[in-house]
Design an enzyme around this catalytic site. Structure first.
Site, mmCIF file in Angstrom:
data_model
loop_
_atom_site.group_PDB
_atom_site.id
_atom_site.type_symbol
_atom_site.label_atom_id
_atom_site.label_comp_id
_atom_site.label_asym_id
_atom_site.label_seq_id
_atom_site.Cartn_x
_atom_site.Cartn_y
_atom_site.Cartn_z
ATOM 1 N N ASN A 52 -7.743 12.849 -7.557
ATOM 2 C CA ASN A 52 -7.387 12.745 -6.154
ATOM 3 C C ASN A 52 -6.121 13.242 -5.936
ATOM 4 O OD1 ASN A 52 -9.227 10.540 -5.659
ATOM 5 N ND2 ASN A 52 -8.044 9.063 -6.473
ATOM 6 N N THR A 108 -11.869 20.662 4.548
ATOM 7 C CA THR A 108 -12.782 21.620 3.842
ATOM 8 C C THR A 108 -12.633 21.851 2.344
ATOM 9 O OG1 THR A 108 -12.871 22.730 6.224
ATOM 10 C CG2 THR A 108 -14.041 23.754 4.193
ATOM 11 N N LYS A 124 -19.305 25.998 -2.299
ATOM 12 C CA LYS A 124 -18.976 24.837 -3.197
ATOM 13 C C LYS A 124 -18.648 25.357 -4.597
ATOM 14 C CE LYS A 124 -21.118 21.376 -0.375
ATOM 15 N NZ LYS A 124 -19.936 21.182 0.635
ATOM 16 N N ASP A 164 -6.845 20.019 6.802
ATOM 17 C CA ASP A 164 -8.393 20.749 6.552
ATOM 18 C C ASP A 164 -8.723 19.875 5.709
ATOM 19 O OD1 ASP A 164 -10.285 22.231 6.594
ATOM 20 O OD2 ASP A 164 -9.623 23.973 6.094
ATOM 21 N N ASN A 205 -20.499 11.369 -2.329
ATOM 22 C CA ASN A 205 -19.590 10.604 -1.494
ATOM 23 C C ASN A 205 -20.612 9.631 -1.011
ATOM 24 O OD1 ASN A 205 -21.614 11.845 0.530
ATOM 25 N ND2 ASN A 205 -20.059 13.229 1.275
ATOM 26 N N ALA A 255 -18.017 28.338 -5.901
ATOM 27 C CA ALA A 255 -16.558 29.332 -5.807
ATOM 28 C C ALA A 255 -15.507 28.351 -5.756
ATOM 29 C CB ALA A 255 -16.795 30.165 -4.939
ATOM 30 N N ASP A 284 -14.386 19.622 -3.455
ATOM 31 C CA ASP A 284 -14.160 20.868 -4.404
ATOM 32 C C ASP A 284 -13.073 20.606 -5.088
ATOM 33 O OD1 ASP A 284 -16.741 21.704 -3.414
ATOM 34 O OD2 ASP A 284 -15.887 22.978 -1.855
HETATM 35 O O1 RIB Z 1 -17.223 22.274 0.352
HETATM 36 C C1 RIB Z 1 -16.623 23.395 1.150
HETATM 37 C C2 RIB Z 1 -17.510 24.651 1.519
HETATM 38 O O2 RIB Z 1 -18.811 24.122 1.791
HETATM 39 C C3 RIB Z 1 -17.125 25.477 2.209
HETATM 40 O O3 RIB Z 1 -16.068 26.372 1.549
HETATM 41 C C4 RIB Z 1 -18.398 26.188 2.890
HETATM 42 O O4 RIB Z 1 -18.708 27.543 2.128
HETATM 43 C C5 RIB Z 1 -19.511 25.353 2.401
HETATM 44 O O5 RIB Z 1 -20.197 25.663 1.290
#
Ligand code: RIB
Length: 313
Positions: free
Chosen positions: A283, A255, A47, A253, A191, A49, A259
Site C-alpha cells: 500500500n 497509472t 504492467k 497519476d 481489483n 515491465a 504495478d
Molecule cells: O498498469 C499500467 C500500465 O498499463 C501502463 O504502463 C500501460 O502500459 C498499460 O499496460
C-alpha cells in the site's frame, strides 16, 4: 515494522513491456469527441515491465521475461531495464512485430483511460518461459499479469508451482481465466472489477467482495488480495479477512499504482514477510507511485519506502 532486507531475494516477472504515450486532458473524451490536451509525455510502461522495475528498485534481484520489437522503442525499453537494474537477458527482440505501446489519457484528477496495442507482447510464448526455467526455479516469487497470452501465463504459473516457487498473479486487465490456473496461484491480486469478472458475480457490497474472493480460494488460491484504491486492500484467506487501509496522499497519476503494489507485495513476500505486513508495505509503494507522473517514475526505491513508512508511524 520496516526491516532492511536480510539477503537478496530473486523475483522473476513474465509479462508485458510497453512504451507509454501520455496526453494530459481536462477530461476523458466521450465517443466521437475530441478534447484538447495540455501536454505529451513518452515513458516506459507495461504492467510486466513496471512490476519488474518496481521489484528491482525495492532491492530484489529481478529478471524480466518477455518480448519487444527490434525497433527503437524496443531498444529504449531494454536500456531502461539496464538503467533500473533489471536483468533483461530473457527479453527477446522479435523482428517480426512492433514493440507494445499504450496510449494513456490522463485527467487532472489523476484518473486515466488506457488503450494498448500489445505488439510483441502478444508473441510471448511457452518457449520464452522454458528459456528462463532455471532462473524461475531459483527464484522465490514468479510475478504474472494478463497482458501476454493467457496460455503462456497458465504455463508459467504451472511450471513455477511444479517446482515449489510461489506465484503472485495480478489478473489485470480484467478477463475470465481457466479454472486450472487458480491451483497454481499463491496470491491473487484483483481489483473489484477484475474480481467480479473472474467469479462472474456482481459486487456492490463489502460482503460480496469477501464471498467472491472465497470462490477463488475454493479453486485453489491461498490468498486473494482485493485492491480497493483509496480504501486500501482487502486480504481474504481461508481463516482470515482483513482490510489494510491505504495511505492518504495527493494523487497526481494513478497509472501503474497496481504495478507498484504488486511489485512490493512480491518482494516482501519473497523476503518472508507475512501477508499482512507485505500488503501494508505494498500500500505504501502504491501511495508513493500515485504522487508522481508516469507509470515508472514514481516506483519507490527501498530507502524512499522506508522514509515514507517512518513518517506514518
Ligand atoms: O498498469 C499500467 C500500465 O498499463 C501502463 O504502463 C500501460 O502500459 C498499460 O499496460
Amino acid at each position: 515494522m520496516f526491516r532492511a532486507a536480510i539477503a537478496m531475494v530473486r523475483v522473476v516477472v513474465v509479462g508485458s513491456i510497453h512504451m507509454d504515450f501520455y496526453v494530459k486532458v481536462p477530461r476523458i473524451p466521450r465517443p466521437g469527441e475530441t478534447v484538447l490536451g495540455s501536454g505529451f509525455i513518452m515513458s516506459p510502461g507495461g504492467k510486466g515491465a513496471n512490476q519488474a522495475v518496481g521489484a528491482a528498485r525495492l532491492g530484489a534481484e529481478t529478471y524480466m521475461v518477455g518480448r519487444v520489437g527490434k525497433d527503437w522503442l524496443g531498444n529504449a525499453l531494454i536500456d531502461n531495464f539496464r538503467a533500473n537494474g533489471v536483468n533483461s537477458e530473457y527479453v527477446m527482440q522479435d523482428p517480426s512485430i512492433h514493440t507494445g505501446v499504450a496510449f494513456i489519457l490522463l485527467e487532472e484528477s489523476g484518473e486515466n483511460a488506457i488503450a494498448v496495442a500489445p505488439g510483441a507482447d502478444s508473441r510471448v510464448a511457452k518457449e520464452d518461459v522454458d528459456r528462463a526455467l532455471d532462473i524461475i526455479k531459483s527464484s522465490q516469487i514468479l510475478l504474472l499479469q494478463l497482458e501476454i497470452p493467457v496460455d503462456t501465463v497458465v504455463y508459467a504459473a504451472k511450471r513455477a508451482w511444479e517446482v515449489g516457487v510461489r506465484v503472485v498473479l495480478n489478473p489485470a486487465p480484467a478477463m475470465r481465466l481457466p479454472d486450472e490456473i487458480f491451483r497454481y496461484v499463491s496470491v491473487l491480486t484483483p481489483n473489484r472489477i477484475e474480481l467480479a469478472m473472474l467469479t462472474n458475480t456482481r459486487i456492490e457490497e463489502y460482503s460480496e467482495l469477501v464471498s467472491a474472493a472465497k470462490i477463488l480460494l475454493k479453486k485453489g488460491v491461498r490468498y486473494v488480495v482485493v485492491t480497493l484504491g483509496a480504501q486500501g486492500a482487502l486480504i481474504v484467506g481461508h481463516d482470515y479477512t482483513e482490510l489494510v487501509p491505504a495511505y492518504r496522499v495527493k494523487v497526481v497519476d494513478t497509472t501503474g499504482a497496481g504495478d507498484a503494489f504488486n511489485a512490493a507485495l512480491a518482494v516482501f513476500l519473497a523476503e518472508g514477510r507475512d501477508i499482512r505486513e507485505a500488503v501494508k508495505l505494498a500500500n505504501a509503494a502504491a501511495a508513493l507511485k500515485i504522487m508522481k507522473l508516469g507509470a515508472q517514475s514514481g516506483l519507490p526505491r527501498r530507502d524512499e519506502l522506508e522514509s515514507f513508512i517512518a513518517m506514518y508511524k
